[in-house]
Design a protein around this motif. Structure first.
Motif, PDB file in Angstrom:
ATOM      1  N   GLU A 539       7.393 -18.133  10.488  1.00 61.74           N
ATOM      2  CA  GLU A 539       7.521 -18.071  11.940  1.00 61.74           C
ATOM      3  C   GLU A 539       8.730 -17.238  12.358  1.00 61.74           C
ATOM      4  O   GLU A 539       8.958 -17.035  13.537  1.00 61.74           O
ATOM      5  N   VAL A 540       9.486 -16.773  11.381  1.00 59.71           N
ATOM      6  CA  VAL A 540      10.642 -15.926  11.626  1.00 59.71           C
ATOM      7  C   VAL A 540      10.405 -14.591  10.926  1.00 59.71           C
ATOM      8  O   VAL A 540      10.101 -14.549   9.735  1.00 59.71           O
ATOM      9  N   ASN A 541      10.496 -13.498  11.677  1.00 62.49           N
ATOM     10  CA  ASN A 541      10.215 -12.175  11.128  1.00 62.49           C
ATOM     11  C   ASN A 541      11.448 -11.284  11.205  1.00 62.49           C
ATOM     12  O   ASN A 541      12.062 -11.154  12.257  1.00 62.49           O
ATOM     13  N   LEU A 542      11.802 -10.684  10.082  1.00 68.05           N
ATOM     14  CA  LEU A 542      12.886  -9.711  10.040  1.00 68.05           C
ATOM     15  C   LEU A 542      12.294  -8.314  10.116  1.00 68.05           C
ATOM     16  O   LEU A 542      11.327  -7.990   9.415  1.00 68.05           O
ATOM     17  N   SER A 543      12.849  -7.484  10.987  1.00 66.61           N
ATOM     18  CA  SER A 543      12.299  -6.148  11.220  1.00 66.61           C
ATOM     19  C   SER A 543      12.831  -5.157  10.195  1.00 66.61           C
ATOM     20  O   SER A 543      13.977  -5.260   9.747  1.00 66.61           O
ATOM     21  N   LYS A 544      12.007  -4.188   9.851  1.00 68.13           N
ATOM     22  CA  LYS A 544      12.447  -3.088   9.008  1.00 68.13           C
ATOM     23  C   LYS A 544      13.161  -2.051   9.864  1.00 68.13           C
ATOM     24  O   LYS A 544      12.836  -1.854  11.027  1.00 68.13           O
ATOM     25  N   VAL A 545      14.122  -1.375   9.262  1.00 68.29           N
ATOM     26  CA  VAL A 545      14.875  -0.358   9.987  1.00 68.29           C
ATOM     27  C   VAL A 545      13.968   0.828  10.285  1.00 68.29           C
ATOM     28  O   VAL A 545      13.268   1.338   9.410  1.00 68.29           O
ATOM     29  N   GLU A 546      13.958   1.247  11.537  1.00 65.68           N
ATOM     30  CA  GLU A 546      13.147   2.399  11.928  1.00 65.68           C
ATOM     31  C   GLU A 546      13.757   3.680  11.385  1.00 65.68           C
ATOM     32  O   GLU A 546      14.954   3.917  11.499  1.00 65.68           O
ATOM     33  N   LYS A 547      12.912   4.506  10.780  1.00 64.64           N
ATOM     34  CA  LYS A 547      13.372   5.774  10.212  1.00 64.64           C
ATOM     35  C   LYS A 547      12.728   6.936  10.960  1.00 64.64           C
ATOM     36  O   LYS A 547      11.588   6.833  11.407  1.00 64.64           O
ATOM     37  N   PRO A 548      13.459   8.045  11.097  1.00 65.86           N
ATOM     38  CA  PRO A 548      12.853   9.234  11.710  1.00 65.86           C
ATOM     39  C   PRO A 548      11.674   9.729  10.875  1.00 65.86           C
ATOM     40  O   PRO A 548      11.600   9.510   9.662  1.00 65.86           O
ATOM     41  N   VAL A 549      10.752  10.405  11.536  1.00 71.29           N
ATOM     42  CA  VAL A 549       9.586  10.954  10.854  1.00 71.29           C
ATOM     43  C   VAL A 549      10.032  12.053   9.898  1.00 71.29           C
ATOM     44  O   VAL A 549      10.915  12.863  10.212  1.00 71.29           O
ATOM     45  N   LEU A 550       9.431  12.093   8.711  1.00 70.70           N
ATOM     46  CA  LEU A 550       9.739  13.158   7.760  1.00 70.70           C
ATOM     47  C   LEU A 550       9.168  14.467   8.277  1.00 70.70           C
ATOM     48  O   LEU A 550       7.996  14.549   8.643  1.00 70.70           O
ATOM     49  N   GLU A 551       9.989  15.488   8.301  1.00 69.63           N
ATOM     50  CA  GLU A 551       9.582  16.784   8.825  1.00 69.63           C
ATOM     51  C   GLU A 551       9.496  17.809   7.709  1.00 69.63           C
ATOM     52  O   GLU A 551      10.222  17.736   6.710  1.00 69.63           O
ATOM     53  N   ASN A 552       8.596  18.770   7.879  1.00 71.75           N
ATOM     54  CA  ASN A 552       8.481  19.856   6.908  1.00 71.75           C
ATOM     55  C   ASN A 552       9.718  20.742   6.985  1.00 71.75           C
ATOM     56  O   ASN A 552      10.221  21.038   8.062  1.00 71.75           O
ATOM     57  N   ARG A 553      10.173  21.171   5.837  1.00 70.55           N
ATOM     58  CA  ARG A 553      11.337  22.046   5.757  1.00 70.55           C
ATOM     59  C   ARG A 553      10.941  23.340   5.061  1.00 70.55           C
ATOM     60  O   ARG A 553      10.079  23.363   4.185  1.00 70.55           O
ATOM     61  N   THR A 554      11.600  24.432   5.449  1.00 72.75           N
ATOM     62  CA  THR A 554      11.326  25.719   4.810  1.00 72.75           C
ATOM     63  C   THR A 554      12.426  26.105   3.832  1.00 72.75           C
ATOM     64  O   THR A 554      12.343  27.129   3.179  1.00 72.75           O
ATOM     65  N   PHE A 555      13.478  25.257   3.727  1.00 68.65           N
ATOM     66  CA  PHE A 555      14.583  25.509   2.808  1.00 68.65           C
ATOM     67  C   PHE A 555      15.226  26.864   3.059  1.00 68.65           C
ATOM     68  O   PHE A 555      15.544  27.616   2.148  1.00 68.65           O
ATOM     69  N   ALA A 556      15.398  27.143   4.333  1.00 67.52           N
ATOM     70  CA  ALA A 556      15.970  28.430   4.722  1.00 67.52           C
ATOM     71  C   ALA A 556      17.425  28.561   4.287  1.00 67.52           C
ATOM     72  O   ALA A 556      17.917  29.665   4.144  1.00 67.52           O
ATOM     73  N   THR A 557      18.109  27.440   4.059  1.00 68.83           N
ATOM     74  CA  THR A 557      19.524  27.539   3.724  1.00 68.83           C
ATOM     75  C   THR A 557      19.768  27.722   2.229  1.00 68.83           C
ATOM     76  O   THR A 557      20.899  27.855   1.804  1.00 68.83           O
ATOM     77  N   LEU A 558      18.715  27.708   1.408  1.00 70.40           N
ATOM     78  CA  LEU A 558      18.899  27.977  -0.018  1.00 70.40           C
ATOM     79  C   LEU A 558      19.129  29.462  -0.240  1.00 70.40           C
ATOM     80  O   LEU A 558      18.667  30.295   0.536  1.00 70.40           O
ATOM     81  N   PRO A 559      19.849  29.822  -1.284  1.00 76.10           N
ATOM     82  CA  PRO A 559      20.026  31.247  -1.570  1.00 76.10           C
ATOM     83  C   PRO A 559      18.683  31.949  -1.673  1.00 76.10           C
ATOM     84  O   PRO A 559      17.726  31.405  -2.219  1.00 76.10           O
ATOM     85  N   THR A 560      18.619  33.159  -1.143  1.00 75.73           N
ATOM     86  CA  THR A 560      17.348  33.872  -1.085  1.00 75.73           C
ATOM     87  C   THR A 560      16.758  34.082  -2.469  1.00 75.73           C
ATOM     88  O   THR A 560      15.628  33.726  -2.746  1.00 75.73           O
ATOM     89  N   ILE A 561      17.520  34.685  -3.371  1.00 74.54           N
ATOM     90  CA  ILE A 561      17.043  34.896  -4.735  1.00 74.54           C
ATOM     91  C   ILE A 561      18.247  35.240  -5.599  1.00 74.54           C
ATOM     92  O   ILE A 561      19.147  35.963  -5.183  1.00 74.54           O
ATOM     93  N   PHE A 562      18.328  34.660  -6.756  1.00 73.97           N
ATOM     94  CA  PHE A 562      19.409  35.030  -7.654  1.00 73.97           C
ATOM     95  C   PHE A 562      18.991  34.707  -9.083  1.00 73.97           C
ATOM     96  O   PHE A 562      18.177  33.841  -9.338  1.00 73.97           O
ATOM     97  N   TYR A 563      19.552  35.437  -9.998  1.00 73.95           N
ATOM     98  CA  TYR A 563      19.253  35.284 -11.408  1.00 73.95           C
ATOM     99  C   TYR A 563      20.542  35.050 -12.187  1.00 73.95           C
ATOM    100  O   TYR A 563      21.627  35.414 -11.746  1.00 73.95           O
ATOM    101  N   TYR A 564      20.398  34.475 -13.358  1.00 73.27           N
ATOM    102  CA  TYR A 564      21.543  34.249 -14.215  1.00 73.27           C
ATOM    103  C   TYR A 564      21.582  35.244 -15.383  1.00 73.27           C
ATOM    104  O   TYR A 564      22.261  35.027 -16.362  1.00 73.27           O
TER     105      TYR A 564
END
Length: 821
Positions: A539-564
């Motif tokens: 008769e007692v309910n504990l609520s789950k924490v609301e989380k923002p919706v997961l959004e698609n990412r394009t990973f624009a902040t990763l280095p464009t291209i690099f090699y070792y």
């Protein structure tokens, strides 16, 4: 850029008569007060995570320093939010792979997140948000892209250039209008939404070449021309390696408004030209918003061509969003511009030696100043990286580019430092082209609904636990008892009441790591009487924490291209060493595991909870699983052992009293202590579920310590499972009326400064040599750091980020050469 509704704000002005005193005002006249009310009630909150590096390996640790501010017009303050929720997002499966909660204190917090072996190599996203940020949707959430990878020499972490080019077009102000010259922002990208350099031509229906354009390496550019409604236009464009492709422009409107904003051609002024080709005679209003507030407004007549020159000194540095409106607040055009300059902190580094060899100790003095050479006191974090193992580039998003640009624009910004780079002669022009493709995320007309919304997300000053009572009458008050039981440490007890609807929320809580949560609810037996009965389970309910919706990412902040490829020999050596160390650790874990099993009883930590009576009670009773059904210790002692209980054994208000004597009660009953420590009353003992109790020691007569007085009727020492210094965590069950296992703040761990003492000589190839999240510069902007180099013969990057005491973000990097390469 497409304007949404022509009357985007109209629905929010319907309630303006409630928010203002003057009923005779028009919508445009009420606008300043409405924006002021909104800005005061909902300042913009920003958070940023400085991680020790952008790329990690399996079983690595992500070390985090968190910064948070609240911006209210020209004022910047440390955020008041305390819990900061940090999640590692696996985009491949759209799931949260790991999460922690960092405790913020005066806008600063720290924590770490261990990368488990089950995470597959690839791009991941760290996102961070507070409860308050949920008011504004996913756009307010902080994102940082990282890479988790296997150690493969010669590998590329970037996207390979594809043959499919995508072009998006953003007319200045929102639309193309017949016969009026318009500027169009261009965004060129690959199928993965990664920006790419391109060039192309604009043709009319006769295939006459009207102009040529090109985009920068991030795919950003622009073009200007006069569209004709009776013409069709075609764009042909290509990348360096891809084929020619055809594109069409958006439809051209017969009538409309065009607002051209020029912040570049004049050093002192912003020049704005407004044109239209309709017979519209409505008055026009030009407004400018910065830092969430209304900073400029001007009424204009409906002439076809008008020009306005606005001094830049009238604005604070930063983003300004201009809107052209009519008297009913219909948005006719809009434009986002950046006003420079920003006075980024300048970093000066002084080393104790001119050159270094492997294993040397480096003493580095850091001095942070403003553009006038004045020292900047503030809070900063520093990471020192082996640059051959970790690619750390100026082009990445940092606290300076994030707070000034990335956190304020509507989509990801690729290589944001490009637009602030003092060595880039086209940075201002490129930034203006970029802003043609963006809108302002910190203020949306739709967010004005928050002023009349009762369900806004508040600023959390601590952890929260919320829920409701199901199936209960709504006209009664309900008493609540909340017990938070850490798996190591003392229980934490709270009391509260529900609202008339049966909802409850415990706020401002503080606990760390995983805890068991037990909630007991009571309702009054008789109205006006101080008697209560316990609600049944479920008769007692504990609520789950609301989380923002997961959004698609394009990973624009990763280095464009690099090699070792240039350093393959070095990385092969590092890989071999790391593999050997990994095997050594595995063998050591196996050996330690065997020692732990065989020697467990001899290595127990002394249990001091009962030492004040030499662990010799009058009676000691171990609590077994079949006893867990009893409601609490009073219910158990009364029913099982026949002790007398004064009052309701199920009540917490007031708690019952236990007596070991017959006759009148004149001693206050038995004294309860928890794990050897006195309690103020019987409340905590009454709230402990039996499944959390290990044993009960009863002290009577001569073995009652004198500290409790000669008249003390007796003492009961309740020894909890969590208080045992040698607990068996597998037996810490969480059961009860309403229960859950909750995670509190992540415990703060210190980065071990220096090489691992268990690593053999010549095998120290750490990628992060040093991490210090708590660097404080003095009044002169100075601080000193000391760190030891590894066995790596490479370059070392020192990366410092943080906030000055005035709230200005600072980012600087410094390179140290090690040995001869």
């Amino acid at each position: 850029m497409q304007i949404s509704s022509k009357s985007l704000a109209a629905i929010f002005f319907l309630h303006l008569f409630v928010l203002t005193h003057s009923f005779g005002q028009s919508a445009i006249e009420k606008l300043p007060e409405l924006i002021l009310n909104y800005n005061q009630a909902f300042p913009w909150e920003k958070v940023y995570l400085h991680t020790d590096k952008p790329q990690y390996y399996s079983k690595d640790t992500i070390w985090i320093k968190a910064y948070g501010i609240l911006e209210k017009e020209e004022k910047t303050a440390n955020t008041s939010s305390v819990p900061l929720y940090v999640e590692l997002i696996d985009p491949k499966f759209q799931r949260i792979a790991a999460e922690i909660t960092i405790k913020m204190d005066q806008g600063n917090g720290r924590g770490d997140l261990v990368i488990t072996e089950d995470l597959t190599p690839g791009p991941y996203t760290l996102r961070a948000y507070t409860n308050y940020m949920k008011n504004f949707g996913g756009e307010a959430v902080f994102h940082k892209d990282i890479w988790i990878r296997d150690f493969i020499p010669g590998q590329s972490l970037g996207y390979t250039e594809g043959s499919d080019l995508q072009l998006s077009f953003f007319p200045e102000g929102g639309v193309l209008v017949d016969g009026i010259k318009s500027k169009i922002g261009i965004k060129a990208s690959e199928p993965g939404a990664k920006g790419i350099a391109s060039f192309g031509y604009l043709f009319n229906s006769k295939m006459d070449t009207l102009l040529r354009f090109e985009t920068n390496p991030m795919g950003v550019g622009s073009l200007s021309f006069v569209p004709q409604i009776n013409e069709t236009y075609e764009i042909r464009a290509k990348t360096k390696k891809g084929p020619w492709q055809k594109f069409r422009l958006a439809a051209i409107q017969a009538t409309g408004f065009v607002m051209e904003v020029d912040p570049l051609s004049n050093i002192e002024n912003i020049n704005i030209t407004i044109q239209h080709n309709s017979g519209d005679t409505r008055d026009l209003f030009l407004i400018g918003m910065s830092k969430g507030g209304l900073v400029y407004q001007k009424q204009m007549d409906a002439k076809r061509n008008q020009q306005v020159s606005i001094p830049k000194d009238d604005f604070l540095p930063g983003l300004v969003s201009f809107y052209l409106m009519d008297t009913e607040t219909n948005i006719l055009a809009q434009r986002l511009v950046m006003l420079h300059p920003f006075s980024n902190g300048i970093g000066n580094f002084l080393t104790d030696k001119s050159s270094y060899q492997t294993k040397d100790t480096v003493e580095l003095e850091v001095e942070i100043t403003d553009e006038f050479g004045r020292g900047l006191p503030g809070d900063f974090s520093v990471s020192v990286l082996d640059s051959y193992q970790v690619i750390s580039s100026l082009k990445e998003d940092n606290i300076f580019t994030n707070f000034h640009l990335s956190s304020e624009t509507s989509s990801e910004i690729e290589n944001p430092f490009h637009y602030f780079d003092p060595e880039n002669p086209h940075s201002a022009r490129d930034l203006d082209d970029l802003l043609l493709t963006q809108r302002w995320r910190r203020f949306s007309w739709e967010n004005l609904r928050l002023l009349d919304n009762r369900s806004v997300h508040y600023i959390e000053e601590g952890l929260s636990l919320s829920g409701n009572l199901s199936g209960m009458k709504k006209d009664n008050s309900h008493r609540l008892a909340l017990l938070i039981n850490p798996f190591s440490g003392e229980p934490i007890f709270h009391e509260g009441d529900t609202d008339p609807e049966g909802n409850f929320s415990f706020r401002g809580l503080e606990y760390y790591d995983s805890v068991g949560v037990f909630l007991q609810a009571y309702i009054p037996i008789e109205k006006g009487k101080n008697t209560w009965k316990v609600l049944k389970k479920h008769e007692v309910n504990l609520s789950k924490v609301e989380k923002p919706v997961l959004e698609n990412r394009t990973f624009a902040t990763l280095p464009t291209i690099f090699y070792y490829t240039d350093d393959d020999a070095y990385l092969v050596k590092v890989k071999k060493v790391n593999d050997m160390l990994d095997q050594m650790r595995k063998f050591r874990d196996i050996e330690l595991g065997e020692v732990t099993v065989t020697g467990r009883r001899s290595n127990l930590v002394p249990d001091k909870r009962a030492e004040f009576y030499q662990n010799s009670p009058y009676t000691s009773l171990e609590i077994t699983e079949e006893m867990h059904a009893y409601q609490n210790i009073f219910h158990f002692l009364k029913t099982k052992l026949g002790y007398k209980v004064i009052g309701d054994e199920f009540s917490l208000s007031p708690p019952p009293i236990l007596t070991l004597r017959s006759g009148s009660l004149n001693t206050g009953g038995v004294r309860f202590i928890i794990d050897g420590k006195p309690t103020f009353n019987n409340l905590l003992a009454a709230s402990l579920p039996l499944h959390q109790i290990e044993r009960i020691d009863i002290l009577r007569g001569p073995n009652v310590p004198s500290i409790y007085g000669a008249n003390s009727e007796g003492v009961i020492n309740v020894l909890t499972k969590s208080g045992n210094p040698n607990p068996d965590f597998s037996k810490l069950a969480i059961t009860g009326n309403a229960t859950m296992v909750a995670k509190g703040y992540v415990p703060v761990r210190d980065f071990y400064i220096g090489p691992d003492p268990e690593v053999p000589l010549g095998m120290d190839y750490r990628s992060t040599l040093y991490w210090n999240p708590e660097i404080r510069t003095d009044a002169n902007g100075k601080a000193k750091i000391i760190f030891q180099l590894s066995d790596g013969d490479s370059e070392v990057w020192v990366r410092l980020e943080g906030l000055s005491d005035a709230g200005e973000p600072v980012f600087v990097m410094h390179k140290i050469k090690v040995g001869e390469k």
